[in-house]
Design a protein around this motif. Structure first.
Motif, PDB file in Angstrom:
ATOM      1  N   PRO A 224       0.833  -1.206   0.000  1.00  0.00           N
ATOM      2  CA  PRO A 224       0.000   0.000   0.000  1.00  0.00           C
ATOM      3  C   PRO A 224       0.863   1.249   0.000  1.00  0.00           C
ATOM      4  CG  PRO A 224      -0.800  -1.587   1.604  1.00  0.00           C
ATOM      5  CD  PRO A 224       0.522  -2.095   1.124  1.00  0.00           C
ATOM      6  N   ASN A 225       0.395   2.265  -0.663  1.00  0.00           N
ATOM      7  CA  ASN A 225       1.187   3.485  -0.823  1.00  0.00           C
ATOM      8  C   ASN A 225       1.558   4.116   0.509  1.00  0.00           C
ATOM      9  OD1 ASN A 225       2.380   5.282  -2.762  1.00  0.00           O
ATOM     10  ND2 ASN A 225       0.905   6.818  -2.121  1.00  0.00           N
ATOM     11  N   LYS A 226       0.721   3.954   1.539  1.00  0.00           N
ATOM     12  CA  LYS A 226       1.027   4.540   2.835  1.00  0.00           C
ATOM     13  C   LYS A 226       2.199   3.823   3.508  1.00  0.00           C
ATOM     14  CE  LYS A 226      -2.332   1.674   5.345  1.00  0.00           C
ATOM     15  NZ  LYS A 226      -3.516   1.672   6.227  1.00  0.00           N
ATOM     16  N   ASN A 227       2.526   2.625   3.040  1.00  0.00           N
ATOM     17  CA  ASN A 227       3.611   1.853   3.648  1.00  0.00           C
ATOM     18  C   ASN A 227       4.886   1.847   2.818  1.00  0.00           C
ATOM     19  OD1 ASN A 227       1.980   1.113   5.821  1.00  0.00           O
ATOM     20  ND2 ASN A 227       1.194  -0.687   4.763  1.00  0.00           N
ATOM     21  N   VAL A 228       4.763   1.917   1.515  1.00  0.00           N
ATOM     22  CA  VAL A 228       5.915   1.964   0.614  1.00  0.00           C
ATOM     23  C   VAL A 228       5.630   3.008  -0.444  1.00  0.00           C
ATOM     24  CG1 VAL A 228       7.238   0.703  -1.102  1.00  0.00           C
ATOM     25  CG2 VAL A 228       6.591  -0.439   1.014  1.00  0.00           C
ATOM     26  N   TRP A 229       6.558   3.905  -0.622  1.00  0.00           N
ATOM     27  CA  TRP A 229       6.344   5.037  -1.525  1.00  0.00           C
ATOM     28  C   TRP A 229       5.988   4.549  -2.929  1.00  0.00           C
ATOM     29  CZ3 TRP A 229      10.711   8.751  -3.440  1.00  0.00           C
ATOM     30  CH2 TRP A 229      10.133   9.834  -4.096  1.00  0.00           C
ATOM     31  N   SER A 308       9.732  -9.048  -9.302  1.00  0.00           N
ATOM     32  CA  SER A 308       9.516  -7.656  -9.678  1.00  0.00           C
ATOM     33  C   SER A 308       8.750  -6.952  -8.572  1.00  0.00           C
ATOM     34  CB  SER A 308       8.762  -7.554 -11.004  1.00  0.00           C
ATOM     35  OG  SER A 308       7.469  -8.130 -10.900  1.00  0.00           O
ATOM     36  N   ILE A 309       8.850  -5.618  -8.573  1.00  0.00           N
ATOM     37  CA  ILE A 309       8.179  -4.838  -7.529  1.00  0.00           C
ATOM     38  C   ILE A 309       7.801  -3.457  -8.064  1.00  0.00           C
ATOM     39  CG2 ILE A 309      10.397  -4.005  -6.626  1.00  0.00           C
ATOM     40  CD1 ILE A 309       9.062  -3.942  -3.831  1.00  0.00           C
ATOM     41  N   THR A 310       6.631  -2.994  -7.671  1.00  0.00           N
ATOM     42  CA  THR A 310       6.214  -1.624  -7.972  1.00  0.00           C
ATOM     43  C   THR A 310       6.592  -0.752  -6.777  1.00  0.00           C
ATOM     44  OG1 THR A 310       4.016  -2.194  -7.125  1.00  0.00           O
ATOM     45  CG2 THR A 310       4.305  -2.194  -9.503  1.00  0.00           C
ATOM     46  N   THR A 311       7.488   0.194  -7.000  1.00  0.00           N
ATOM     47  CA  THR A 311       7.921   1.119  -5.958  1.00  0.00           C
ATOM     48  C   THR A 311       8.776   2.207  -6.580  1.00  0.00           C
ATOM     49  OG1 THR A 311       9.208   1.363  -3.905  1.00  0.00           O
ATOM     50  CG2 THR A 311       9.938  -0.312  -5.436  1.00  0.00           C
ATOM     51  N   ALA A 312       8.825   3.350  -5.929  1.00  0.00           N
ATOM     52  CA  ALA A 312       9.692   4.432  -6.411  1.00  0.00           C
ATOM     53  C   ALA A 312      11.164   4.053  -6.257  1.00  0.00           C
ATOM     54  CB  ALA A 312       9.402   5.711  -5.639  1.00  0.00           C
ATOM     55  N   LEU A 313      11.473   3.343  -5.167  1.00  0.00           N
ATOM     56  CA  LEU A 313      12.866   3.074  -4.805  1.00  0.00           C
ATOM     57  C   LEU A 313      13.110   1.583  -4.682  1.00  0.00           C
ATOM     58  CD1 LEU A 313      13.148   5.739  -1.943  1.00  0.00           C
ATOM     59  CD2 LEU A 313      13.689   6.044  -4.365  1.00  0.00           C
ATOM     60  N   VAL A 314      14.023   1.055  -5.476  1.00  0.00           N
ATOM     61  CA  VAL A 314      14.354  -0.362  -5.389  1.00  0.00           C
ATOM     62  C   VAL A 314      15.002  -0.675  -4.037  1.00  0.00           C
ATOM     63  CG1 VAL A 314      16.671  -0.189  -6.396  1.00  0.00           C
ATOM     64  CG2 VAL A 314      15.312  -2.282  -6.734  1.00  0.00           C
ATOM     65  N   SER A 315      15.482   0.342  -3.354  1.00  0.00           N
ATOM     66  CA  SER A 315      16.101   0.141  -2.041  1.00  0.00           C
ATOM     67  C   SER A 315      15.098  -0.292  -0.980  1.00  0.00           C
ATOM     68  CB  SER A 315      16.807   1.423  -1.580  1.00  0.00           C
ATOM     69  OG  SER A 315      15.946   2.535  -1.669  1.00  0.00           O
TER      70      SER A 315
END
Length: 550
Positions: A224-229, A308-315
């Motif tokens: 969820p966006n509130k947990n991962v950017w 794969s992952i949807t996120t702004a930062l792979v970190s």
């Protein structure tokens, strides 16, 4: 003589009362003795005030930067803290109860919040305080006109301050990262279309790319966006069907505002994501997990299990900062995918959408002055560095060497290279990091050296910039601004409608994707539901917000 005596006595008593009152009125009123010098304060004792902020892993009263500003500005800060994931709920309760602090250091306030609490008199206008006591903020407003426009409400008042964060990779944060090592194992290339992505995810699930003989692979995960950017899976995938701003779900066409989440393209995007979910290609935890869970998936010892992952930062998933760790090096960016109808867009962010600092009507004049000076300090070069990276040089930052370059290949002024590696189990407590307003403009960011190798531990910023370059060509021609001031007469309606419509969209989206609602049977009812939420008024309000006043 009696008249003269009693007249003199009355004068003496009067003068005594005046002097006593003046003395009492000055107690604790520690104001600046030189409005042009933000560092000069009277020595009448520290100004005490309460700051609302998120709860960290270490006590803020012991924080090195806290102590630095307390000493510098002769203040004593008390802290009213809330868990980071409950920050908004907690500050809402405080404001509703009337028992709120003098200062919100971190409030996540929207433009609507500012007008609401400004109109109520809860938030104080900052205009005069900035003009008299905040030369750095004042200079920034003159230097960057969009900053002044973004923080000035429709009534001409400035009710709060944001972080001025000119972060290039943040502008296209709805990104998608993929395990290139797995792609090589299954003999496929980085996907360029939604059909190709389906083929890749199927191969990740069925062809044992981690080679351990177990069906333990997770083809696609998120949060969820509130947990991962920008971890929402739909934040990236929907843009292959219709534009998804991952916020208010608004679109612009020749300046006309419209709504995306009830259109045919939105329906087709949900059908596609439901197909992925039904076939076990989307991690069910994507709708509930937090950043710690994501990190545990990516950095676990032994076999890699994420494709794969949807996120702004792979970190969020894999650690790119430790030279000893190499797993992150085979993760690559996947540019926007072309959908079946040729849609290929990048979710973009423009404008200032959130405010951190606000002064409430509980603050005395002395508290107001002290608080604005602390905020102004973070808009100076020295204050921004110490606030963000640490109060002491040599721990979180240092002066750059002559050969170090910034992200544009130019000589850098500051650096992180050569800083002693901290104990991974130790908790740093020397900065406010991403807390409170401050100068994080491009000019400030360009003062720092970055590694020119994007896969090196010191080159992560370069890596993110290169990833963003892959998204920039797919930006929509028109984007509804991330932050706008709603017209005063629409403030209350906008607040209610925005919350109810956002909740309705996100709840139904999850239900359609996981299949608890049938997209074919329930779509019409879903669209009809917007009538009850007064979607027409919602669109009208946001349309009026960007219209030029006559």
């Amino acid at each position: 003589m009696k008249k003269t005596f009693f007249g003199m006595l009355a004068l003496i008593i009067s003068l005594t009362l005046v002097l006593t009152a003046c003395g009492k009125s000055n107690e604790g009123n520690n104001t600046s003795t030189n409005t042009g010098d933000t560092n000069t304060t009277e020595e009448a004792g520290p100004v005490t005030m309460t700051f609302f902020a998120p709860q960290g892993k270490a006590p803020l009263e012991d924080n090195t930067y806290t102590k630095h500003v307390e000493e510098k500005f002769n203040v004593k800060i008390k802290w009213d803290l809330a868990p980071a994931d409950a920050l908004t709920d907690r500050r809402q309760l405080l404001l509703a109860s009337g028992d709120y602090p003098e200062v919100f250091l971190e409030g996540k306030f929207t433009h609507t919040d500012l007008l609401t609490y400004g109109k109520q008199g809860v938030f104080l206008p900052l205009n005069d305080l900035i003009d008299k006591y905040a030369p750095n903020i004042k200079a920034m407003m003159e230097k960057k006109s969009y900053f002044k426009d973004a923080i000035t409400a429709t009534d001409g008042n400035i009710y709060a301050l944001p972080r001025l964060n000119e972060c290039y990779h943040c502008t296209f944060s709805q990104k998608f990262w993929m395990n290139k090592e797995w792609l090589d194992k299954v003999g496929l290339a980085v996907p360029t279309t939604t059909d190709e992505l389906y083929t890749v995810l199927k191969a990740f699930k069925e062809k044992d790319p981690n080679g351990n003989g177990k069906a333990d692979e997770i083809p696609l995960t998120g949060a969820p966006n509130k947990n991962v950017w920008n971890g929402n899976i739909d934040a990236y995938l929907m843009n292959s069907f219709i534009y998804n701003d991952n916020g208010k779900y608004l679109t612009l066409n020749d300046g006309k505002v419209d709504f995306a989440a009830n259109k045919e393209g939105w329906k087709q995007g949900l059908i596609y994501m439901n197909k992925l979910y039904k076939e076990g290609l989307i991690d069910p935890a994507s709708f509930t997990q937090n950043d710690q869970a994501i990190g545990q998936l990516g950095n676990r010892e032994g076999d890699e299990i994420v494709g794969s992952i949807t996120t702004a930062l792979v970190s969020y998933l894999v650690n790119p900062y430790d030279e000893k760790l190499t797993r992150h090096k085979h993760w690559v960016i996947v540019p926007p995918l072309k959908g079946p109808e040729g849609v290929q867009l990048a979710g973009a962010s423009q404008g200032i959408s959130e405010f951190q600092f606000a002064l409430t009507n509980k603050a005395s004049e002395a508290q107001q002055i002290a608080a604005i000076k602390i905020m102004d300090y973070a808009f100076s070069e020295e204050g921004a560095i110490k606030s963000e990276y640490g109060a002491e040089e040599g721990i979180g930052w240092k002066t750059a060497e002559a050969d170090e370059k910034n992200i544009d290949g130019q000589p850098a002024k500051y650096s992180f290279k050569g800083i002693p590696v901290a104990d991974p189990d130790a908790i740093r407590n020397d900065s406010w990091s991403l807390m409170g307003p401050k100068d994080l403009t491009k000019e400030f960011r360009d003062l720092f050296a970055v590694g020119q190798d994007p896969l090196a531990a010191d080159g992560y910023e370069t890596r993110l910039a290169q990833a963003t370059n892959a998204f920039a060509p797919y930006s929509p021609k028109e984007i509804y601004p991330s932050g706008v001031f709603i017209r005063p007469e629409d403030t209350d309606a906008a607040s209610q409608l925005t919350t109810s419509i956002q909740d309705y969209v996100t709840t139904n989206m999850a239900q359609f994707i996981i299949g608890s609602k049938d997209i074919q049977k329930d779509w019409d009812a879903y669209v009809k539901g917007f009538d009850g939420l007064n979607l027409a008024k919602y669109i009208e309000i946001y349309g009026n917000a960007i219209k030029k006043e006559e």
